[in-house]
Design a protein around this motif. Structure first.
Motif, short mmCIF file in Angstrom:
data_model
loop_
_atom_site.label_atom_id
_atom_site.label_comp_id
_atom_site.label_asym_id
_atom_site.label_seq_id
_atom_site.Cartn_x
_atom_site.Cartn_y
_atom_site.Cartn_z
N ASP A 415 144.65 46.98 95.77
CA ASP A 415 145.02 47.15 94.36
C ASP A 415 143.79 47.11 93.46
OD1 ASP A 415 144.59 44.51 94.98
OD2 ASP A 415 146.08 43.74 93.55
N GLU A 416 142.76 46.36 93.83
CA GLU A 416 141.52 46.34 93.05
C GLU A 416 140.79 47.68 93.17
OE1 GLU A 416 139.54 42.13 92.76
OE2 GLU A 416 140.02 42.56 94.86
N VAL A 417 140.84 48.29 94.34
CA VAL A 417 140.23 49.61 94.51
C VAL A 417 140.93 50.62 93.61
CG1 VAL A 417 139.80 51.50 96.14
CG2 VAL A 417 139.51 49.13 96.88
N ALA A 418 142.27 50.58 93.60
CA ALA A 418 143.03 51.52 92.78
C ALA A 418 142.76 51.30 91.30
CB ALA A 418 144.52 51.37 93.08
N ASP A 419 142.70 50.03 90.87
CA ASP A 419 142.44 49.73 89.45
C ASP A 419 141.05 50.21 89.05
OD1 ASP A 419 144.93 48.62 89.21
OD2 ASP A 419 144.23 46.54 89.40
N THR A 420 140.06 49.97 89.92
CA THR A 420 138.69 50.37 89.60
C THR A 420 138.58 51.89 89.47
OG1 THR A 420 137.80 48.44 90.75
CG2 THR A 420 136.30 50.29 90.39
N LEU A 421 139.16 52.61 90.42
CA LEU A 421 139.10 54.07 90.36
C LEU A 421 139.85 54.60 89.14
CD1 LEU A 421 139.50 55.39 94.02
CD2 LEU A 421 137.54 55.66 92.48
N SER A 422 141.01 54.01 88.85
CA SER A 422 141.79 54.48 87.69
C SER A 422 141.01 54.28 86.40
CB SER A 422 143.12 53.73 87.63
OG SER A 422 143.93 54.04 88.75
N ASP A 423 140.38 53.12 86.24
CA ASP A 423 139.59 52.87 85.03
C ASP A 423 138.44 53.86 84.91
OD1 ASP A 423 141.25 50.77 84.44
OD2 ASP A 423 139.89 49.22 85.21
N PHE A 424 137.72 54.08 86.00
CA PHE A 424 136.56 54.98 85.97
C PHE A 424 136.99 56.43 85.71
CE2 PHE A 424 134.05 58.00 88.53
CZ PHE A 424 132.86 57.96 87.81
N LEU A 425 137.97 56.92 86.49
CA LEU A 425 138.36 58.32 86.36
C LEU A 425 138.99 58.61 85.00
CD1 LEU A 425 139.86 58.90 89.93
CD2 LEU A 425 137.60 59.59 89.08
N PHE A 442 139.75 65.76 91.17
CA PHE A 442 139.14 64.51 91.60
C PHE A 442 138.81 64.65 93.08
CE2 PHE A 442 142.10 62.57 88.30
CZ PHE A 442 141.10 62.48 87.33
N ILE A 443 137.62 64.25 93.46
CA ILE A 443 137.22 64.24 94.87
C ILE A 443 136.87 62.80 95.20
CG2 ILE A 443 135.73 65.27 96.63
CD1 ILE A 443 135.11 67.50 94.57
N ALA A 444 137.87 62.03 95.62
CA ALA A 444 137.70 60.59 95.84
C ALA A 444 137.20 59.94 94.56
CB ALA A 444 136.77 60.34 97.02
N ASP A 445 135.95 59.41 94.56
CA ASP A 445 135.41 58.76 93.37
C ASP A 445 134.54 59.70 92.54
OD1 ASP A 445 133.45 58.99 95.24
OD2 ASP A 445 132.59 57.00 94.93
N CYS A 446 134.73 61.00 92.71
CA CYS A 446 133.93 62.01 92.01
C CYS A 446 134.84 62.82 91.08
CB CYS A 446 133.24 62.92 93.02
SG CYS A 446 132.32 64.28 92.27
N GLU A 473 127.36 56.52 78.60
CA GLU A 473 127.60 55.50 77.58
C GLU A 473 128.94 54.79 77.82
OE1 GLU A 473 127.50 57.54 73.89
OE2 GLU A 473 125.35 58.08 74.02
N VAL A 474 129.94 55.56 78.16
CA VAL A 474 131.27 54.98 78.40
C VAL A 474 131.23 54.08 79.63
CG1 VAL A 474 133.64 55.55 79.06
CG2 VAL A 474 132.53 56.82 77.23
N LEU A 475 130.50 54.50 80.68
CA LEU A 475 130.40 53.67 81.89
C LEU A 475 129.69 52.36 81.58
CD1 LEU A 475 130.99 53.40 84.89
CD2 LEU A 475 128.79 54.51 85.36
N ALA A 476 128.67 52.41 80.70
CA ALA A 476 127.98 51.17 80.33
C ALA A 476 128.94 50.21 79.64
CB ALA A 476 126.79 51.50 79.43
N ALA A 477 129.81 50.75 78.75
CA ALA A 477 130.79 49.89 78.07
C ALA A 477 131.81 49.34 79.06
CB ALA A 477 131.48 50.69 76.96
N LEU A 478 132.19 50.17 80.05
CA LEU A 478 133.13 49.71 81.08
C LEU A 478 132.51 48.61 81.91
CD1 LEU A 478 135.82 50.04 82.62
CD2 LEU A 478 134.72 51.86 83.96
N ASN A 479 131.22 48.71 82.17
CA ASN A 479 130.55 47.68 82.98
C ASN A 479 130.47 46.34 82.23
OD1 ASN A 479 130.12 49.05 85.37
ND2 ASN A 479 128.21 49.98 84.64
N VAL A 480 130.38 46.41 80.89
CA VAL A 480 130.38 45.16 80.11
C VAL A 480 131.70 44.43 80.33
CG1 VAL A 480 130.37 44.20 77.78
CG2 VAL A 480 128.74 46.00 78.40
#
Length: 590
Positions: A415-425, A442-446, A473-480
């Protein structure tokens, strides 16, 4: 020379000689009165000459015909047949000199309403009515009724709510208008076509005291609009082009279910051919509709009016019939049905429009998952079906891929894998759409996206680069937010290329996928693989296609790129400029 008018039974109706004249019509004031609802009150005029009669139509509803051909004015000779509506009269040579009035015998003067109604004999050709070019959007024009108190003519009693007793014409008119208003309100509240046709059938049964009512839907080629100058009978839909949308009888039995006896469709076909309402008082004896279905189902009186869209397209027809001679329909009923059909057609067209808008909304919502909102709206509005195929387009292609996610996913719960991918994609797709791009897949995590298909713009390269920079920029905010939650940060590389590709639907008839294929897509994928974390690599073609000022770029030599002969150059943008690309070739010796 005198001429005699003879009815199908051989009875002499009237005679005319040179200089004589008479008016034919349904009104008792006419010299030759024909008590048939297809005959207008003042239908036609006959004038005698030395060796012929001249017939002139007086603007009748159902037309005047000589030997089966509709005419406005024509000469008649002995042996000719003249038809008024569906009432046929033969012209014969008479032997008695007529009086100055043109009538041989005062008894020829009129057929009273109590006289037998004349019909076309089966061996006579059925005259073809003239086409009616205007759609039925309002009641068809009718002849003005005689002035109140005029002797001789009585207003036909309408078949409304089974009240066929004596009533003043004003009272009947008010009643019909009230019922039409009530039906309009009922149809206006219908949400879809199924509800509309059901309410049309209910209202027709209730207001016209019919035994059965139905709405036929035109399917196939029968509903196409046809020029008014064409042969009207050639526009009649075939039997298999009329589908019963709804049908019930006065006992509320559903006649549209499988296995139910099909209703006669010859009357509906005639109404659709004419683009006008049709009435038959005695269907079994009317040669226009004396098919086996009419005889087998013992249809006595029937009416049908076409349902026409605003552009003249036939949507269908509303049909009613009665098997009781005492409840035969009259011309006043036909006028009501004509007006009612106009209201029903408008309600049906509005319901169809509403259904189409709802389908487009669903399609737009589905397309919005892949395309920017304006593009999704235009695609959803298109009526062309999706098929395999495409075209050559110049596009900007973007690949954005997470770095080290396979290692990270191995240490996370599913479930953590699914949540992480959903947030990123989700975050990356929002960036694509904000800059007018199209999500390819979507190609896996791409994430693969492109600008330029199905619709392109001169600044596709600029918008693709802006989306790539915003992704970082959005990924940096997500990482925060991930750090605050105690999660490991994510890293991403982006590749951008520009060039000509094939863009279109790929796959089978069962499943299609809109995508782009070509060197630009391959180059973007290779650059994404080569990019360091936080870095965007772009091809020289994309750099040269930029129209707006771009951030600083540093050339980075690569061993090769698809479609490029020998070593190729790429340009790096972003905080990873100081790091060498993961697949970069060593810099050449100076």
């Amino acid at each position: 020379m005198a001429f005699v008018l003879v009815d199908p039974s051989g009875s002499h109706l009237a005679a005319l000689g040179e200089g004589g004249a008479l008016v034919v019509g349904r009104s008792a004031e006419c010299a030759l009165a024909l008590a048939d609802p297809t005959v207008s009150r003042r239908h036609a005029e006959l004038v005698g000459a030395r060796d012929h009669l001249t017939v002139r139509d007086l603007g009748s509803r159902n037309g005047t015909f000589r030997n089966g051909v509709r005419v406005q004015s024509a000469r008649l000779r002995a042996g000719d047949t003249v038809t008024f509506g569906v009432v046929s009269v033969r012209v014969a040579q008479g032997g008695e000199q007529p009086t100055a009035t043109g009538l041989v015998d005062p008894n020829y003067g009129a057929m009273r309403p109590t006289a037998p109604r004349h019909r076309l004999t089966p061996d006579r050709p059925v005259p073809a009515p003239a086409p009616v070019p205007a759609p039925v959007a309002a009641p068809a024009p009718v002849e003005a009724p005689p002035a109140p108190g005029a002797p001789g003519e009585e207003e036909p009693q309408p078949a409304i709510l089974a009240e066929r007793g004596a009533a003043a014409p004003q009272e009947l008119t008010a009643r019909r208008l009230a019922l039409l208003l009530e039906a309009t309100r009922a149809l206006g509240g219908a949400a879809d076509t199924a509800a509309v046709v059901s309410r049309v059938v209910t209202a027709a049964l209730r207001t016209l005291d019919a035994d059965r009512a139905a709405v036929f839907r035109v399917v196939g080629g029968g509903g196409a609009r046809t020029p008014a100058s064409a042969d009207p009978l050639a526009r009649a839909p075939a039997e298999d082009e009329l589908e019963t949308a709804a049908a019930r009888d006065r006992w509320d039995a559903d006649l549209a279910v499988a296995g139910a006896t099909p209703l006669p469709r010859s009357v509906a076909r005639a109404a659709l051919a004419r683009r006008a309402a049709v009435l038959t008082v005695d269907a079994s004896g009317d040669p226009r509709f004396s098919g086996q279905s009419v005889l087998r189902q013992r249809v006595r009186s029937a009416m049908c009016a076409p349902l026409l869209a605003a552009d003249g397209t036939a949507l269908g027809a509303v049909y009613v019939d009665s098997g009781d001679p005492a409840r035969a329909f009259r011309e006043a009923d036909l006028d009501f049905l004509t007006a009612f059909a106009g209201v029903a057609a408008a309600a049906l067209e509005n319901a169809r429009l509403g259904e189409r808008l709802r389908r487009e909304a669903v399609s737009r919502e589905n397309f919005a998952r892949y395309f920017a909102a304006p593009v999704a709206a235009r695609i959803a509005a298109s009526e062309a079906p999706a098929r395999p195929g495409g075209e050559r387009r110049t596009v900007a292609v973007l690949f954005a891929d997470l770095r080290g996610f396979t290692r990270l996913a191995a240490a996370l719960a599913p479930d953590e894998v699914a949540d992480t991918l959903s947030d990123f994609l989700s975050a990356m797709v929002d960036c694509v759409f904000r800059h007018g791009g199209t999500l390819d897949k979507f190609i896996a995590d791409c994430v693969m996206a492109q600008w330029g298909a199905p619709e392109g713009a001169p600044d596709d390269a600029d918008r693709a680069l802006a989306a790539a920079l915003e992704m970082h920029e959005v990924l940096a905010a997500l990482n925060v937010r991930r750090a605050e939650a105690g999660r490991e940060p994510l890293a991403m590389g982006v590749g951008l290329a520009y060039g000509e590709v094939f863009a279109g639907n790929i796959g089978s008839e069962r499943r299609l996928e809109f995508t782009v294929i070509g060197n630009a897509a391959n180059q973007a994928s290779r650059l994404c693989d080569a990019a360091c974390a936080g870095q965007t690599l772009v091809t020289d073609a994309l750099r040269r296609a930029l129209r707006r000022p771009a951030p600083p770029m540093r050339p980075v030599p690569l061993a090769e790129l698809p479609g490029e002969p020998g070593p190729a150059s790429a340009y790096a943008v972003g905080p990873g400029d100081d790091a060498a690309p993961s697949s970069a070739a060593p810099a050449p010796a100076e």
